[in-house]
Design a protein around this motif. Structure first.
Motif, PDB file in Angstrom:
ATOM      1  N   GLY A 114      10.876   1.842  -3.332  1.00 13.41           N
ATOM      2  CA  GLY A 114      10.278   1.433  -2.066  1.00 13.41           C
ATOM      3  C   GLY A 114      10.318   2.480  -0.971  1.00 13.41           C
ATOM      4  N   ILE A 115      10.776   3.687  -1.290  1.00 10.38           N
ATOM      5  CA  ILE A 115      10.979   4.698  -0.256  1.00 10.38           C
ATOM      6  C   ILE A 115       9.656   5.183   0.338  1.00 10.38           C
ATOM      7  CG2 ILE A 115      10.924   6.806  -1.656  1.00 10.38           C
ATOM      8  CD1 ILE A 115      13.604   5.884   0.963  1.00 10.38           C
TER       9      ILE A 115
ATOM     10  N   ALA B  31      19.276   8.209  -1.242  1.00  8.05           N
ATOM     11  CA  ALA B  31      18.247   7.903  -0.247  1.00  8.05           C
ATOM     12  C   ALA B  31      18.892   7.662   1.103  1.00  8.05           C
ATOM     13  CB  ALA B  31      17.443   6.673  -0.672  1.00  8.05           C
ATOM     14  N   VAL B  32      18.146   7.960   2.143  1.00  4.23           N
ATOM     15  CA  VAL B  32      18.547   7.637   3.508  1.00  4.23           C
ATOM     16  C   VAL B  32      17.366   6.941   4.185  1.00  4.23           C
ATOM     17  CG1 VAL B  32      17.859   9.937   4.336  1.00  4.23           C
ATOM     18  CG2 VAL B  32      19.410   8.527   5.710  1.00  4.23           C
TER      19      VAL B  32
ATOM     20  N   ALA C 293       8.104   0.839  17.438  1.00 10.99           N
ATOM     21  CA  ALA C 293       9.042   0.546  16.362  1.00 10.99           C
ATOM     22  C   ALA C 293       8.871   1.640  15.306  1.00 10.99           C
ATOM     23  CB  ALA C 293       8.779  -0.828  15.760  1.00 10.99           C
ATOM     24  N   LEU C 294       9.974   2.037  14.684  1.00 12.22           N
ATOM     25  CA  LEU C 294       9.953   3.137  13.721  1.00 12.22           C
ATOM     26  C   LEU C 294      10.676   2.730  12.446  1.00 12.22           C
ATOM     27  CD1 LEU C 294       9.380   6.203  13.131  1.00 12.22           C
ATOM     28  CD2 LEU C 294      11.669   6.651  14.056  1.00 12.22           C
ATOM     29  N   ASP C 295      10.083   3.089  11.310  1.00 16.30           N
ATOM     30  CA  ASP C 295      10.702   2.846  10.004  1.00 16.30           C
ATOM     31  C   ASP C 295      10.474   4.097   9.161  1.00 16.30           C
ATOM     32  OD1 ASP C 295      12.010   1.488   7.959  1.00 16.30           O
ATOM     33  OD2 ASP C 295      10.156   0.608   7.188  1.00 16.30           O
ATOM     34  N   ALA C 296      11.530   4.603   8.521  1.00 15.87           N
ATOM     35  CA  ALA C 296      11.390   5.850   7.771  1.00 15.87           C
ATOM     36  C   ALA C 296      12.394   5.900   6.633  1.00 15.87           C
ATOM     37  CB  ALA C 296      11.580   7.061   8.691  1.00 15.87           C
ATOM     38  N   GLY C 297      12.094   6.696   5.616  1.00 11.71           N
ATOM     39  CA  GLY C 297      13.011   6.875   4.503  1.00 11.71           C
ATOM     40  C   GLY C 297      12.716   8.149   3.739  1.00 11.71           C
ATOM     41  N   LEU C 298      13.750   8.718   3.121  1.00 16.49           N
ATOM     42  CA  LEU C 298      13.629   9.939   2.325  1.00 16.49           C
ATOM     43  C   LEU C 298      14.570   9.833   1.139  1.00 16.49           C
ATOM     44  CD1 LEU C 298      12.450  12.853   2.114  1.00 16.49           C
ATOM     45  CD2 LEU C 298      14.479  13.615   3.391  1.00 16.49           C
ATOM     46  N   ALA C 299      14.091  10.228  -0.046  1.00 11.90           N
ATOM     47  CA  ALA C 299      14.900  10.095  -1.258  1.00 11.90           C
ATOM     48  C   ALA C 299      14.679  11.267  -2.201  1.00 11.90           C
ATOM     49  CB  ALA C 299      14.585   8.788  -1.977  1.00 11.90           C
ATOM     50  N   ALA C 300      15.682  11.516  -3.024  1.00  7.67           N
ATOM     51  CA  ALA C 300      15.584  12.486  -4.112  1.00  7.67           C
ATOM     52  C   ALA C 300      16.106  11.830  -5.381  1.00  7.67           C
ATOM     53  CB  ALA C 300      16.392  13.742  -3.797  1.00  7.67           C
ATOM     54  N   ALA C 301      15.411  12.050  -6.494  1.00 10.27           N
ATOM     55  CA  ALA C 301      15.792  11.430  -7.757  1.00 10.27           C
ATOM     56  C   ALA C 301      15.691  12.449  -8.885  1.00 10.27           C
ATOM     57  CB  ALA C 301      14.889  10.235  -8.057  1.00 10.27           C
TER      58      ALA C 301
ATOM     59  N   SER D  64       8.597   8.381   3.420  1.00 11.26           N
ATOM     60  CA  SER D  64       7.531   7.845   4.259  1.00 11.26           C
ATOM     61  C   SER D  64       8.069   7.573   5.652  1.00 11.26           C
ATOM     62  CB  SER D  64       6.952   6.563   3.656  1.00 11.26           C
ATOM     63  OG  SER D  64       7.957   5.572   3.501  1.00 11.26           O
ATOM     64  N   VAL D  65       7.158   7.472   6.596  1.00  9.44           N
ATOM     65  CA  VAL D  65       7.504   7.143   7.973  1.00  9.44           C
ATOM     66  C   VAL D  65       6.372   6.308   8.548  1.00  9.44           C
ATOM     67  CG1 VAL D  65       6.522   9.306   8.834  1.00  9.44           C
ATOM     68  CG2 VAL D  65       8.175   8.052  10.230  1.00  9.44           C
TER      69      VAL D  65
END
Length: 372
Positions: A140-141, A226-227, A238-246, A262-263
């Protein structure tokens, strides 16, 4: 493409759902702080895909949010809570699971339709510990989005027609599908152990290790971090964001590393939103995605949402190839019945460095999701 037929089919789907009784799964509680709650949804849709030569009209289950049923069992232990979640898709024919040569089975359930068989221990001080089939930390990131049109348009643009093949200039089917060239590198659901931190000023941190326990003869291993950041109180925004490495390892396949994120930003007073997503696989390609949305209470039934988006990918099948897609979508909520009706149009194009000229394709998806 027969737009009138699509719109009439969408209206028929919506009418059938509106005629159904509206209810939510009840919650049962005990005297010791425990509870049981079940839930689910149906999301039938009508799909019309045009590959430049032929048009294919089919009923399907919308893969952007497929039909499913599940339940939660929770038991409090002081300030901590032990939870168990079970969820399965019904296994209806998926909108990304049909192509020109096969309609697929109307329904075909297998254990790969299990979405969650998940035990969680949620602590007040130390975060949440999870084990079982469920979402990896990176799942879902790429989905940060305030537009309200995710049922018809999101970064996973293959959901509404990814199984279909492109045709070449002579009208022959190629071996390249829409899904092959529109990756998001979003995280999967696996049998995993996962940790999610408590919220630190809007930030949460997650890590997981998993393997594919639902497929036979599979030794895939994935681990990721992920963060995420979310804040609904940034003045008018309003802000929503995420970053991940796999990282993924599997016998017989090249090891891979994915980075994706995504942001999304919402202007609360106007209902205008912007979403951006991007991803890269070190052994494959890259993509970027942008979406402009608008939501407002235009009618008494519920919120109305519109969006337009654009996807640009490269090097996903062969070095030097490119894929593009643009789409428009509209979603109407009907709050009284827990229903969302939607219609979406998307255009796909692809080119590579070979002598093959690929024809553009497009798809219309119309339907309604009923949550219970």
């Amino acid at each position: 493409m027969s737009t009138k037929f699509v719109l009439r089919s969408s209206a028929a789907v919506a009418a059938a759902l509106l005629a159904a009784p509206a209810f939510a799964g009840p919650t049962y509680t005990n005297d010791n702080g425990g509870s049981f709650r079940w839930y689910g949804q149906f999301n039938p849709s009508f799909q019309s895909f045009d590959d430049g030569v032929e048009e294919y009209n089919r009923l399907s289950d919308n893969s952007s949010s497929n039909s499913r049923i599940g339940f939660w069992v929770e038991q409090a232990f002081g300030e901590n809570t032990l939870k168990f979640r079970f969820e399965t898709a019904f296994g209806f024919r998926a909108s990304d699971g049909t192509d020109q040569t096969s309609k697929g089975d109307v329904t075909s359930w297998s254990r790969t339709n299990l979405r969650h068989v998940d035990l969680q221990f949620e602590t007040a001080k130390y975060g949440t510990f999870s084990a079982g089939q469920g979402s990896m930390a990176s799942d879902g990131i790429t989905g940060a989005d305030y537009s309200g049109t995710g049922l018809g348009a999101n970064a996973s643009i293959a959901d509404i027609g990814g199984g279909y093949l492109f045709r070449d200039g002579a009208g022959n089917l190629t071996g390249v599908s829409v899904g092959d060239v529109t990756a998001t590198y979003d995280g999967p659901r696996l049998g995993r152990v996962r940790y999610d931190s408590t919220n630190y000023g809007g930030f949460t941190f997650s890590a997981s290790y998993g393997t594919d326990i639902l497929k036979t003869n599979n030794d895939r291993e994935t681990y990721d971090v992920a963060v995420r950041y979310s804040n609904d109180e940034l003045g008018a925004f309003a802000l929503d964001a995420g970053l991940a490495a796999a990282w993924t390892e599997e016998t017989g396949k090249q090891d891979s590393r994915d980075i994706s994120g995504s942001v999304a930003l919402l202007h609360k007073d106007t209902g205008i939103s912007l979403a951006l997503a991007a991803g890269e696989r070190d052994i494959a390609g890259t993509y970027t995605y942008a979406k402009l949305g608008y939501s407002a209470d235009l009618i008494a039934a519920g919120k109305t949402s519109f969006s337009v988006d654009y996807y640009d990918g490269s090097d996903q099948v062969t070095a030097g190839d490119s894929s593009e897609s643009w789409g428009i979508a509209a979603v109407q909520k009907i709050d009284r019945f827990n229903v969302e009706t939607y219609i979406a149009y998307r255009d796909y194009s692809y080119a590579d460095t070979s002598a093959t000229a690929y024809q553009d394709a497009n798809v219309i998806l119309a339907g309604a999701r009923w949550k219970f």
